[in-house]
Scaffold this motif. Structure first.
Motif, PDB file in Angstrom:
ATOM      1  N   ALA A 169       5.115 -37.521 -23.162  1.00 31.62           N
ATOM      2  CA  ALA A 169       5.833 -38.743 -23.569  1.00 31.62           C
ATOM      3  C   ALA A 169       4.848 -39.726 -24.197  1.00 31.62           C
ATOM      4  N   ALA A 170       3.673 -39.856 -23.566  1.00 32.40           N
ATOM      5  CA  ALA A 170       2.686 -40.821 -24.055  1.00 32.40           C
ATOM      6  C   ALA A 170       2.098 -40.388 -25.391  1.00 32.40           C
ATOM      7  N   ALA A 171       2.091 -39.069 -25.626  1.00 28.74           N
ATOM      8  CA  ALA A 171       1.439 -38.558 -26.838  1.00 28.74           C
ATOM      9  C   ALA A 171       2.418 -38.403 -28.002  1.00 28.74           C
ATOM     10  N   GLY A 172       3.570 -39.024 -27.940  1.00 29.33           N
ATOM     11  CA  GLY A 172       4.491 -38.943 -29.072  1.00 29.33           C
ATOM     12  C   GLY A 172       5.870 -38.438 -28.691  1.00 29.33           C
ATOM     13  N   GLY A 173       5.970 -37.801 -27.563  1.00 31.56           N
ATOM     14  CA  GLY A 173       7.297 -37.440 -27.050  1.00 31.56           C
ATOM     15  C   GLY A 173       8.030 -36.381 -27.834  1.00 31.56           C
ATOM     16  N   GLU A 174       7.324 -35.296 -28.214  1.00 35.96           N
ATOM     17  CA  GLU A 174       8.019 -34.179 -28.870  1.00 35.96           C
ATOM     18  C   GLU A 174       9.010 -33.544 -27.879  1.00 35.96           C
ATOM     19  N   PRO A 175      10.206 -33.183 -28.358  1.00 34.73           N
ATOM     20  CA  PRO A 175      11.195 -32.568 -27.457  1.00 34.73           C
ATOM     21  C   PRO A 175      10.701 -31.269 -26.833  1.00 34.73           C
ATOM     22  N   ILE A 176      11.208 -30.955 -25.686  1.00 31.14           N
ATOM     23  CA  ILE A 176      10.795 -29.728 -24.982  1.00 31.14           C
ATOM     24  C   ILE A 176      11.889 -29.305 -24.007  1.00 31.14           C
ATOM     25  N   THR A 177      11.919 -28.003 -23.718  1.00 27.95           N
ATOM     26  CA  THR A 177      12.894 -27.456 -22.759  1.00 27.95           C
ATOM     27  C   THR A 177      12.156 -26.931 -21.534  1.00 27.95           C
ATOM     28  N   ILE A 178      12.675 -27.247 -20.358  1.00 28.58           N
ATOM     29  CA  ILE A 178      12.126 -26.685 -19.111  1.00 28.58           C
ATOM     30  C   ILE A 178      13.171 -25.705 -18.591  1.00 28.58           C
ATOM     31  N   LEU A 179      12.791 -24.439 -18.480  1.00 26.37           N
ATOM     32  CA  LEU A 179      13.759 -23.388 -18.153  1.00 26.37           C
ATOM     33  C   LEU A 179      13.372 -22.680 -16.861  1.00 26.37           C
ATOM     34  N   SER A 180      14.124 -22.972 -15.800  1.00 24.94           N
ATOM     35  CA  SER A 180      13.869 -22.294 -14.526  1.00 24.94           C
ATOM     36  C   SER A 180      14.439 -20.876 -14.571  1.00 24.94           C
ATOM     37  N   CYS A 181      13.672 -19.930 -14.070  1.00 25.76           N
ATOM     38  CA  CYS A 181      14.138 -18.529 -13.973  1.00 25.76           C
ATOM     39  C   CYS A 181      14.021 -18.069 -12.524  1.00 25.76           C
ATOM     40  N   ASP A 182      14.373 -18.933 -11.586  1.00 23.58           N
ATOM     41  CA  ASP A 182      14.332 -18.569 -10.169  1.00 23.58           C
ATOM     42  C   ASP A 182      15.748 -18.453  -9.613  1.00 23.58           C
ATOM     43  N   ASN A 183      15.844 -17.742  -8.479  1.00 28.46           N
ATOM     44  CA  ASN A 183      17.138 -17.460  -7.856  1.00 28.46           C
ATOM     45  C   ASN A 183      17.684 -18.652  -7.080  1.00 28.46           C
ATOM     46  N   LEU A 184      17.993 -19.724  -7.785  1.00 28.30           N
ATOM     47  CA  LEU A 184      18.537 -20.925  -7.145  1.00 28.30           C
ATOM     48  C   LEU A 184      19.844 -21.258  -7.838  1.00 28.30           C
ATOM     49  N   ALA A 185      20.795 -21.738  -7.077  1.00 27.76           N
ATOM     50  CA  ALA A 185      22.045 -22.173  -7.708  1.00 27.76           C
ATOM     51  C   ALA A 185      21.742 -23.373  -8.595  1.00 27.76           C
ATOM     52  N   ALA A 186      22.345 -23.414  -9.778  1.00 33.33           N
ATOM     53  CA  ALA A 186      22.145 -24.512 -10.737  1.00 33.33           C
ATOM     54  C   ALA A 186      20.656 -24.817 -10.891  1.00 33.33           C
ATOM     55  N   ASN A 187      19.880 -23.785 -11.205  1.00 29.93           N
ATOM     56  CA  ASN A 187      18.425 -23.957 -11.170  1.00 29.93           C
ATOM     57  C   ASN A 187      17.899 -24.976 -12.194  1.00 29.93           C
ATOM     58  N   GLY A 188      18.605 -25.135 -13.332  1.00 30.33           N
ATOM     59  CA  GLY A 188      18.159 -26.112 -14.326  1.00 30.33           C
ATOM     60  C   GLY A 188      18.329 -27.534 -13.809  1.00 30.33           C
ATOM     61  N   GLU A 189      19.531 -27.791 -13.323  1.00 28.06           N
ATOM     62  CA  GLU A 189      19.843 -29.108 -12.769  1.00 28.06           C
ATOM     63  C   GLU A 189      18.894 -29.437 -11.605  1.00 28.06           C
ATOM     64  N   HIS A 190      18.695 -28.442 -10.765  1.00 26.99           N
ATOM     65  CA  HIS A 190      17.831 -28.588  -9.597  1.00 26.99           C
ATOM     66  C   HIS A 190      16.412 -28.999 -10.040  1.00 26.99           C
ATOM     67  N   THR A 191      15.892 -28.326 -11.055  1.00 27.80           N
ATOM     68  CA  THR A 191      14.535 -28.630 -11.539  1.00 27.80           C
ATOM     69  C   THR A 191      14.491 -30.046 -12.112  1.00 27.80           C
ATOM     70  N   GLY A 192      15.486 -30.373 -12.950  1.00 32.30           N
ATOM     71  CA  GLY A 192      15.508 -31.698 -13.576  1.00 32.30           C
ATOM     72  C   GLY A 192      15.570 -32.807 -12.535  1.00 32.30           C
TER      73      GLY A 192
END
Ligand code: CS2
Length: 516
Positions: A169-192
């Motif tokens: 964010a401090a270095a210009g804030g280029e967009p990025i995706t964080i993609l969980s690949c673990d066996n958790l329900a709603a793993n994306g939401e959980h990570t966020g």
């Protein structure tokens, strides 16, 4: 790094080493076998189909052995697809670098901040998200989170993500995706959520800029991953060496089946993973539920009952008629009615495949591997389907049997020997469970202490004394009369379901596996 003479030579010997991406676009946290047999294979297929700078920088958390071996082999390794019909070898060339986070924590932060990186993928296990067992929120009392909040180079996955995103964010804030690949329900939401909770804990306005960046330019899609990947063995190294004519120190064994369902919400592009068979869908939640309950939930049952019965391997356990009976009953009566089937999935075919996958005796998947870390794995697998039945006034006897099997393995009461395979299971909760076992007069007390006292499987299940009673009874049966008697007791106590709900919410007559 110098190219591995061995793997290169093998190319001329017949095994194709495909070209790989020139640049890295992905940082992967958790460079274990699963990632190397799953996401890396999809990424190599995407590169073969469409090219692109989607090379992977693999980050192992602590273990140096795989990283060192990969560097000695020009970051190449073999995936050995193993089925009763034989072994097929391939070399997915997807990594452009690899390092150990514990040796270079600063580099993890810098890599996540690097504008060339557009996706961070994670396979850090259910244990890696630092969430509190009781609340599900970030465990701000966990030592690694306390340390990471205090500053310095982060050690926890959530700290690494939060600090990396802060720098980005401090270095210009280029967009990025964080993609969980673990066996958790709603793993994306959980990570966020866990990353946001970390940033909210930072003093003053320190986290504010990053939180705004998260809202504007970071996505956390969910994904469901599936492939059975046992631990590598010396036998596999020798088999691969015999087939290739050269030695690979880091081969990965895997079943032929592979599946990846992903929510298509990428902030800065993605590889053409569909080229490897990935499904992009709005129904990831359904895929996750189906997989975490039907495959993983039943897997746990098979592993604990199998280990107690003396089975080293999952294939050996499911070959026992009593364990197969328990698996069919838990699926038909307790798990299937709790899920909504994705519209593209044929449930009967999916279940047929499950039994064939578990029965793959060439794969050598150990009961102790599946039984390891049950305290965090079961929390994902059992509370919701169990509560669904309990709220309906029905007892989930087979889920209770899974918990009884787990406790018989992990917290044996004095005088009961769960056997070598149970002893080989590791679990961070073992010391706490041993204390409870030592303080309990009988299995019922143990079940109450663990479920209601420790709240090992969450608040709500902890408030269901009838469930703890049933777990206690089944532990008693296991310890006095053995696993088969406990299976008979649990299966005979369930009533076949009369209807299940399909993905549209309509009900239709159930196909009860038991009656097939
Ligand atoms: C297993 C999983 O170890 C376990 O708990 O249930 O690792 C399972 O093999 C994978 O999730 C399959 O995709």
């Amino acid at each position: 790094m110098s190219a591995t003479p061995g793997l290169r030579r093998s190319a001329s010997g017949g095994l194709r080493v495909p070209p790989r991406p020139a640049g890295a676009g992905i940082v992967h946290l958790g460079l274990g076998s699963f990632h190397r047999a799953h996401q890396a294979v999809f990424t190599a297929a995407a590169f073969a189909a469409e090219g692109g700078d989607w090379g992977i920088v693999g980050v192992a958390s602590r273990s140096r052995s795989v990283v060192d071996a990969l560097h000695r082999q020009d970051l190449l390794y073999t995936v050995a697809e193993i089925s009763p019909e034989g072994m097929g070898l391939s070399i997915p060339a997807a990594h452009t670098d690899a390092f150990v986070a514990a040796d270079d924590a600063e580099r993890v932060v810098a890599s996540i901040a690097d504008p060339a990186i557009r996706i961070v993928t994670l396979t850090v296990t259910e244990n890696g998200y630092s969430s509190s067992p009781a609340t599900g929120l970030l465990d701000t009392g966990a030592p690694e989170i306390v340390a990471d909040l205090a500053g310095g180079s982060p050690r926890s996955t959530i700290g690494q993500l939060a600090r990396g995103l802060q720098r980005r964010a401090a270095a210009g804030g280029e967009p990025i995706t964080i993609l969980s690949c673990d066996n958790l329900a709603a793993n994306g939401e959980h990570t966020g959520h866990r990353v946001r909770e970390f940033l909210q804990e930072l003093p003053g306005a320190e986290g504010a800029e990053t939180l705004a960046f998260l809202d504007a330019a970071v996505t956390f899609p969910s994904s469901m991953v599936d492939r059975i990947v046992p631990a590598t063995t010396d036998v596999l190294r020798a088999d691969v060496a015999r087939s290739l004519g050269v030695r690979d120190e880091a081969p990965v064994p895997a079943e032929p089946f592979t599946m990846w369902a992903i929510e298509d919400r990428f902030a800065a592009g993605r590889p053409a993973w569909e080229a490897g068979g990935a499904v992009f869908t709005d129904e990831v939640g359904r895929y996750e539920q189906m997989k975490v309950r039907l495959l993983n939930g039943t897997h746990s049952l098979i592993a604990y009952l199998g280990a107690l019965g003396g089975d080293e391997l999952i294939a050996g356990a499911i070959a026992r008629p009593a364990i197969e009976r328990a698996a069919r009953a838990i699926l038909a009566r307790e798990y299937v009615p709790s899920i909504e089937v994705p519209s593209q999935v044929d449930l009967e075919e999916y279940e047929r495949q499950l039994f064939a996958r578990w029965a793959n005796d060439a794969l050598a998947h150990r009961t102790s591997q599946v039984g390891t870390d049950g305290s965090v794995k079961l929390r994902q697998r059992i509370p919701e389907p169990a509560l669904r039945l309990l709220r309906d006034g029905r007892m989930p006897h087979l889920i209770a049997l899974s918990v009884a099997g787990y406790l018989a393995c992990m917290a044996p009461l004095p005088g009961f020997d769960p056997g070598a395979h149970a002893r080989a299971m590791s679990d961070a909760a073992r010391p706490r469970l041993a204390e409870q076992a030592a303080a309990s007069r009988d299995p019922r007390e143990l079940a109450h202490r663990v479920l209601s006292g420790l709240r090992l499987f969450g608040q709500e299940l902890g408030e269901r004394p009838a469930f703890a009673d049933r777990v206690g009874e089944l532990i008693e049966t296991i310890t006095r009369h053995g696993v088969e008697a406990a299976i008979r007791d649990a299966v005979d106590a369930t009533e076949p379901v009369s209807a299940t709900m399909d993905h549209t919410g309509r009900t239709h007559p159930a196909h009860d596996e038991e009656s097939r």
